[in-house]
Design an enzyme around this catalytic site. Structure first.
Site, mmCIF file in Angstrom:
data_model
loop_
_atom_site.group_PDB
_atom_site.id
_atom_site.type_symbol
_atom_site.label_atom_id
_atom_site.label_comp_id
_atom_site.label_asym_id
_atom_site.label_seq_id
_atom_site.Cartn_x
_atom_site.Cartn_y
_atom_site.Cartn_z
ATOM 1 N N SER A 149 -4.235 -58.399 -17.361
ATOM 2 C CA SER A 149 -4.022 -56.955 -17.437
ATOM 3 C C SER A 149 -2.609 -56.664 -17.959
ATOM 4 O O SER A 149 -2.256 -57.111 -19.048
ATOM 5 C CB SER A 149 -4.271 -56.324 -16.069
ATOM 6 O OG SER A 149 -4.204 -54.917 -16.117
ATOM 7 N N ASP A 168 -7.257 -39.074 -27.505
ATOM 8 C CA ASP A 168 -5.958 -38.432 -27.693
ATOM 9 C C ASP A 168 -5.177 -39.093 -28.828
ATOM 10 O O ASP A 168 -4.458 -38.422 -29.574
ATOM 11 C CB ASP A 168 -5.138 -38.487 -26.403
ATOM 12 C CG ASP A 168 -5.386 -37.276 -25.524
ATOM 13 O OD1 ASP A 168 -6.572 -36.912 -25.377
ATOM 14 O OD2 ASP A 168 -4.427 -36.689 -24.993
ATOM 15 N N HIS A 206 -8.285 -54.519 -20.573
ATOM 16 C CA HIS A 206 -9.353 -53.657 -20.018
ATOM 17 C C HIS A 206 -10.063 -52.973 -21.183
ATOM 18 O O HIS A 206 -10.293 -51.764 -21.168
ATOM 19 C CB HIS A 206 -8.770 -52.620 -19.059
ATOM 20 C CG HIS A 206 -8.099 -53.190 -17.862
ATOM 21 N ND1 HIS A 206 -8.798 -53.697 -16.784
ATOM 22 C CD2 HIS A 206 -6.786 -53.334 -17.570
ATOM 23 C CE1 HIS A 206 -7.938 -54.127 -15.868
ATOM 24 N NE2 HIS A 206 -6.713 -53.935 -16.329
#
Length: 399
Positions: A149, A168, A206
């Protein structure tokens, strides 16, 4: 005494491997022996490996360290695992005694959390601390470095992604200056870069699970002209890893795990059409699954020999269209759409759409110059995986 310890450990590590990285996409299952066991193996093996644990990214570093120590020692047989107590508030990353503790390890593992904490503690404003220097010295001597991660996202020498969503990013672009708590969806990156172990590749984690394909593409494009920008990056799915061997000679990455894969994006030849949002053509994309490899110098890909070319062996008649291709909430939307696309008989081009509107985006997949491969992993005969290479992606506002 310190020199003797360093010399002895160098000998031990050299037997294990040479400058190896294990980059994990996060949510690493305790029972994923292929990944945990590989870190121990590369650090010297069972009964030999000494793992230095960095939980600098965590909001609760000591508790996180206890978890990793238990896994490495009690499940996967490392001789020892030691918490390296450097946090963003400890102010000890230039302490010689902590650096000496670091030099006593044959491998290192960076845990998850927030990658910005790691940079603040170990490489503030792009300057290596004594502890980071010690890790790099041991790495050059043959120690392995792994991370999951945030602990994988921080390992490159390129700009480092710090937050934001695909939608975004396509709407507003990517911004330097790091994560901004008041604007959590804003696509952001740290212009000082990561810890500096992997050259020329921007990692994200992820990945398929949170729909991060477009955010990686946008960061690559928006930061490519910076001093430490790059045109190439990869996204690591959860419970999956990219093993990189021989980093300083001819680095080759190999995919480990069966749950997902590793997404590769290259914007070197992308055509950018002036737009208020995003209008990209010709983004080059690949998706590698278990045992596939990529030469990180040339970008050449080798598909595992147990997979077969899907050409003329496709299962579906037509490609399915997704109306939520950028989803960060639904699991593996882009990855599943791409796999189904390469497993269809008739359609060489398909256009998907974002669920979000104002603006609404369309993402085109073109496989004319691409190829897909499928197979049943030897380690898990209950599933089928699909890899693909040379998918051309276009991203534009739907008008």
């Amino acid at each position: 005494m310190g020199f003797l310890v360093f010399a002895l450990l160098t000998i031990v590590v050299d037997f294990a491997a040479s400058q190896s990285l294990v980059l994990v996409g996060g949510n690493l299952n305790d029972g994923n022996e292929a990944i945990w066991g590989k870190v121990v193996e590369l650090a010297g093996g069972r009964g030999v490996a000494r793992i230095g644990v960095f939980t600098t990214a965590s909001a609760d570093p000591e508790d996180s360290a206890a978890y990793y120590i238990d896994i490495f020692v009690n499940i996967y047989g490392a001789a020892n695992a030691t918490y390296i107590p450097v946090t963003e508030s400890s102010n000890n990353a230039n302490d010689p005694s902590v650096a000496e503790l670091t030099r006593q390890q044959t491998g290192f593992f960076f845990g998850g959390g927030d990658q910005s904490r790691v940079l603040k503690a170990l490489r503030p404003r792009g300057r290596d601390t004594l502890v980071l220097t010690a890790v790099k010295d041991m790495f050059k001597a043959g120690a392995t470095v792994g991370g999951t991660s945030a602990g994988a996202a921080c390992l490159s020498d390129t700009v480092m992604i710090t937050g934001g969503s695909s939608y975004d990013g396509l709407t507003y672009g990517a911004f330097s200056g790091g994560y901004k708590p008041l604007r959590p969806d804003e696509l952001s990156y740290d212009e000082y870069g990561g810890l500096g172990f992997l050259a020329g590749w921007l990692p994200d984690t992820h990945f398929s699970e949170r729909g991060r394909e477009a955010r990686l593409i946008r960061v690559l494009q928006d930061s490519r002209d910076r001093d430490i920008g790059t045109t190439r990056g990869f996204g690591l799915d959860e419970d999956m890893a990219l093993l990189v061997l021989d980093l300083y000679t001819r680095p080759v990455g190999k995919v480990i795990g069966t749950r997902g894969g590793v997404f590769i994006a290259d914007v070197t030849n992308t055509v950018v059409i002036p737009s208020e949002t995003t209008n990209f053509e010709g983004v080059s994309v690949h998706y590698l699954t278990q045992d596939d490899t990529i030469d990180l110098t040339t970008g050449n890909i080798t598909i595992a020999s147990w997979k077969t070319n899907l050409k003329d062996n496709e299962y579906y008649n037509n490609a399915e269209v997704s109306n939520d291709i950028l989803s960060s909430q639904r699991d593996r939307v882009w990855a599943s759409a791409a796999a189904q696309f390469f497993n269809n008989k008739l359609d060489d081009v398909v256009t998907h759409y974002s669920y979000e509107k104002n603006p609404k985006f369309e993402i085109t997949f073109d496989r004319v110059t691409g190829s897909g491969y499928g197979g049943i992993p030897p380690s898990n005969p209950e599933i089928t995986v699909v890899s693909h290479q040379n998918l051309k992606v276009g991203i534009r506002e739907n008008v």
